[in-house]
Design a protein around this motif. Sequence first.
Motif, PDB file in Angstrom:
ATOM      1  N   GLY A  52       0.778  -1.227   0.000  1.00  0.00           N
ATOM      2  CA  GLY A  52       0.000   0.000   0.000  1.00  0.00           C
ATOM      3  C   GLY A  52       0.807   1.273   0.000  1.00  0.00           C
ATOM      4  O   GLY A  52       0.247   2.373  -0.119  1.00  0.00           O
ATOM      5  N   GLY A  53       2.116   1.165   0.147  1.00  0.00           N
ATOM      6  CA  GLY A  53       2.972   2.348   0.094  1.00  0.00           C
ATOM      7  C   GLY A  53       3.198   2.786  -1.339  1.00  0.00           C
ATOM      8  O   GLY A  53       2.774   2.120  -2.288  1.00  0.00           O
ATOM      9  N   PRO A  54       3.876   3.909  -1.536  1.00  0.00           N
ATOM     10  CA  PRO A  54       4.124   4.390  -2.897  1.00  0.00           C
ATOM     11  C   PRO A  54       5.069   3.469  -3.662  1.00  0.00           C
ATOM     12  O   PRO A  54       6.070   2.995  -3.115  1.00  0.00           O
ATOM     13  N   ASP A  55       4.726   3.214  -4.929  1.00  0.00           N
ATOM     14  CA  ASP A  55       5.598   2.433  -5.793  1.00  0.00           C
ATOM     15  C   ASP A  55       6.564   3.362  -6.512  1.00  0.00           C
ATOM     16  O   ASP A  55       6.588   4.577  -6.256  1.00  0.00           O
ATOM     17  N   VAL A  56       7.376   2.813  -7.403  1.00  0.00           N
ATOM     18  CA  VAL A  56       8.399   3.615  -8.064  1.00  0.00           C
ATOM     19  C   VAL A  56       7.782   4.774  -8.832  1.00  0.00           C
ATOM     20  O   VAL A  56       8.222   5.927  -8.711  1.00  0.00           O
ATOM     21  N   VAL A  57       6.744   4.489  -9.638  1.00  0.00           N
ATOM     22  CA  VAL A  57       6.166   5.566 -10.439  1.00  0.00           C
ATOM     23  C   VAL A  57       5.480   6.607  -9.552  1.00  0.00           C
ATOM     24  O   VAL A  57       5.477   7.798  -9.856  1.00  0.00           O
ATOM     25  N   GLY A  58       4.926   6.185  -8.423  1.00  0.00           N
ATOM     26  CA  GLY A  58       4.338   7.138  -7.482  1.00  0.00           C
ATOM     27  C   GLY A  58       5.384   8.065  -6.903  1.00  0.00           C
ATOM     28  O   GLY A  58       5.187   9.291  -6.805  1.00  0.00           O
ATOM     29  N   HIS A  59       6.521   7.494  -6.487  1.00  0.00           N
ATOM     30  CA  HIS A  59       7.629   8.321  -6.000  1.00  0.00           C
ATOM     31  C   HIS A  59       8.093   9.282  -7.084  1.00  0.00           C
ATOM     32  O   HIS A  59       8.376  10.461  -6.812  1.00  0.00           O
ATOM     33  N   LEU A  60       8.189   8.781  -8.314  1.00  0.00           N
ATOM     34  CA  LEU A  60       8.693   9.611  -9.397  1.00  0.00           C
ATOM     35  C   LEU A  60       7.776  10.801  -9.650  1.00  0.00           C
ATOM     36  O   LEU A  60       8.250  11.933  -9.838  1.00  0.00           O
ATOM     37  N   ARG A  61       6.473  10.570  -9.640  1.00  0.00           N
ATOM     38  CA  ARG A  61       5.530  11.681  -9.863  1.00  0.00           C
ATOM     39  C   ARG A  61       5.686  12.765  -8.809  1.00  0.00           C
ATOM     40  O   ARG A  61       5.535  13.952  -9.091  1.00  0.00           O
ATOM     41  N   SER A  62       5.992  12.366  -7.586  1.00  0.00           N
ATOM     42  CA  SER A  62       6.147  13.359  -6.517  1.00  0.00           C
ATOM     43  C   SER A  62       7.468  14.108  -6.617  1.00  0.00           C
ATOM     44  O   SER A  62       7.613  15.183  -6.030  1.00  0.00           O
ATOM     45  N   ARG A  63       8.434  13.575  -7.347  1.00  0.00           N
ATOM     46  CA  ARG A  63       9.751  14.193  -7.457  1.00  0.00           C
ATOM     47  C   ARG A  63       9.911  15.060  -8.701  1.00  0.00           C
ATOM     48  O   ARG A  63      10.810  15.883  -8.760  1.00  0.00           O
ATOM     49  N   LEU A  64       9.069  14.841  -9.706  1.00  0.00           N
ATOM     50  CA  LEU A  64       9.187  15.618 -10.928  1.00  0.00           C
ATOM     51  C   LEU A  64       8.602  17.014 -10.739  1.00  0.00           C
ATOM     52  O   LEU A  64       7.737  17.226  -9.885  1.00  0.00           O
ATOM     53  N   PRO A  65       9.043  17.979 -11.522  1.00  0.00           N
ATOM     54  CA  PRO A  65       8.522  19.351 -11.390  1.00  0.00           C
ATOM     55  C   PRO A  65       7.028  19.422 -11.700  1.00  0.00           C
ATOM     56  O   PRO A  65       6.462  18.524 -12.350  1.00  0.00           O
ATOM     57  N   ALA A  66       6.388  20.474 -11.255  1.00  0.00           N
ATOM     58  CA  ALA A  66       4.970  20.693 -11.528  1.00  0.00           C
ATOM     59  C   ALA A  66       4.720  20.677 -13.033  1.00  0.00           C
ATOM     60  O   ALA A  66       5.475  21.285 -13.800  1.00  0.00           O
ATOM     61  N   GLY A  67       3.690  19.993 -13.426  1.00  0.00           N
ATOM     62  CA  GLY A  67       3.338  19.904 -14.833  1.00  0.00           C
ATOM     63  C   GLY A  67       3.919  18.704 -15.545  1.00  0.00           C
ATOM     64  O   GLY A  67       3.456  18.336 -16.629  1.00  0.00           O
ATOM     65  N   TRP A  68       4.931  18.064 -14.950  1.00  0.00           N
ATOM     66  CA  TRP A  68       5.525  16.874 -15.559  1.00  0.00           C
ATOM     67  C   TRP A  68       4.637  15.656 -15.285  1.00  0.00           C
ATOM     68  O   TRP A  68       3.856  15.644 -14.330  1.00  0.00           O
ATOM     69  N   ARG A  69       4.785  14.640 -16.113  1.00  0.00           N
ATOM     70  CA  ARG A  69       4.018  13.409 -15.954  1.00  0.00           C
ATOM     71  C   ARG A  69       4.958  12.203 -15.938  1.00  0.00           C
ATOM     72  O   ARG A  69       6.086  12.278 -16.431  1.00  0.00           O
ATOM     73  N   ALA A  70       4.482  11.101 -15.374  1.00  0.00           N
ATOM     74  CA  ALA A  70       5.208   9.833 -15.401  1.00  0.00           C
ATOM     75  C   ALA A  70       4.211   8.720 -15.686  1.00  0.00           C
ATOM     76  O   ALA A  70       3.125   8.688 -15.096  1.00  0.00           O
TER      77      ALA A  70
END
Length: 246
Positions: A52-70
């Motif tokens: 239930g914790g964040p997966d890799v893509v979830g972590h990545l979305r939180s680290r990318l700049p505003a407006g970026w997508r993963a």
Amino acid sequence: MAAPASPTPRRVALGVSLTAVAGGGAQARAGAAGHVVLLGDSIFDNKPYVAGGPDVVGHLRSRLPAGWRATLAAVGGSVTADVPRQLASIPAGATHLVISVGGNDAGRQEGVLANPARTVGEGLAQLASMADRFRQEYRAMLDRVLARRIPMALCTVYDPRFPDPQRRRLAVAGLTLFNDVIGREAFQRGLPLIDLRLVCNEDADFANAIEPSVQGGAKIAAAIARFAQEPEPRPHRSVVYGGSAG
């Protein structure tokens, strides 16, 4: 849990030119929003293993700049030959691709380590044949992905955490052959390399022997985010992303 420090890129001078696709992300790097797509196996598709914790893509979305997508196109259990089929999941407007594959290819060959050999040379010949087959498959996969002309990075296979010390030792030794193929292809083609052996370097980075935990996924995402936001690479240079900044 505090976010891990961003992995430090290591620049390695090479006598090759960067592939033509390396400059394709100039618009994203110049300030426009980017879109990172993850291809490969369960190193990226690790949601079933994080409770239930964040997966890799979830972590990545939180680290990318505003407006970026993963986008996650990787599928758990995939081998190298499966990656070209994942290309159908790449959305229009993708600006960066990251590939992590090879661990399942190696896992399918683990039985080779138990094969009898009359001499050390005979055993090495068996391992060399295994590496040659992987090299052919990995090259064919890269040719298909590079045809998309989207900037991309490759990942090595990290060291597994098998409980049995002897199995772990043999697995790490065997994976050296696969990682050599990945590293050589990255450098020969002028592609960035994320060395997951250095990124996931603690037992807590693993949910089990071979899958990344929440902590490991955060560290992997940090390396990917750093790659995606790098300024335009210099000619004749390859960048290796490894351990965390001190």
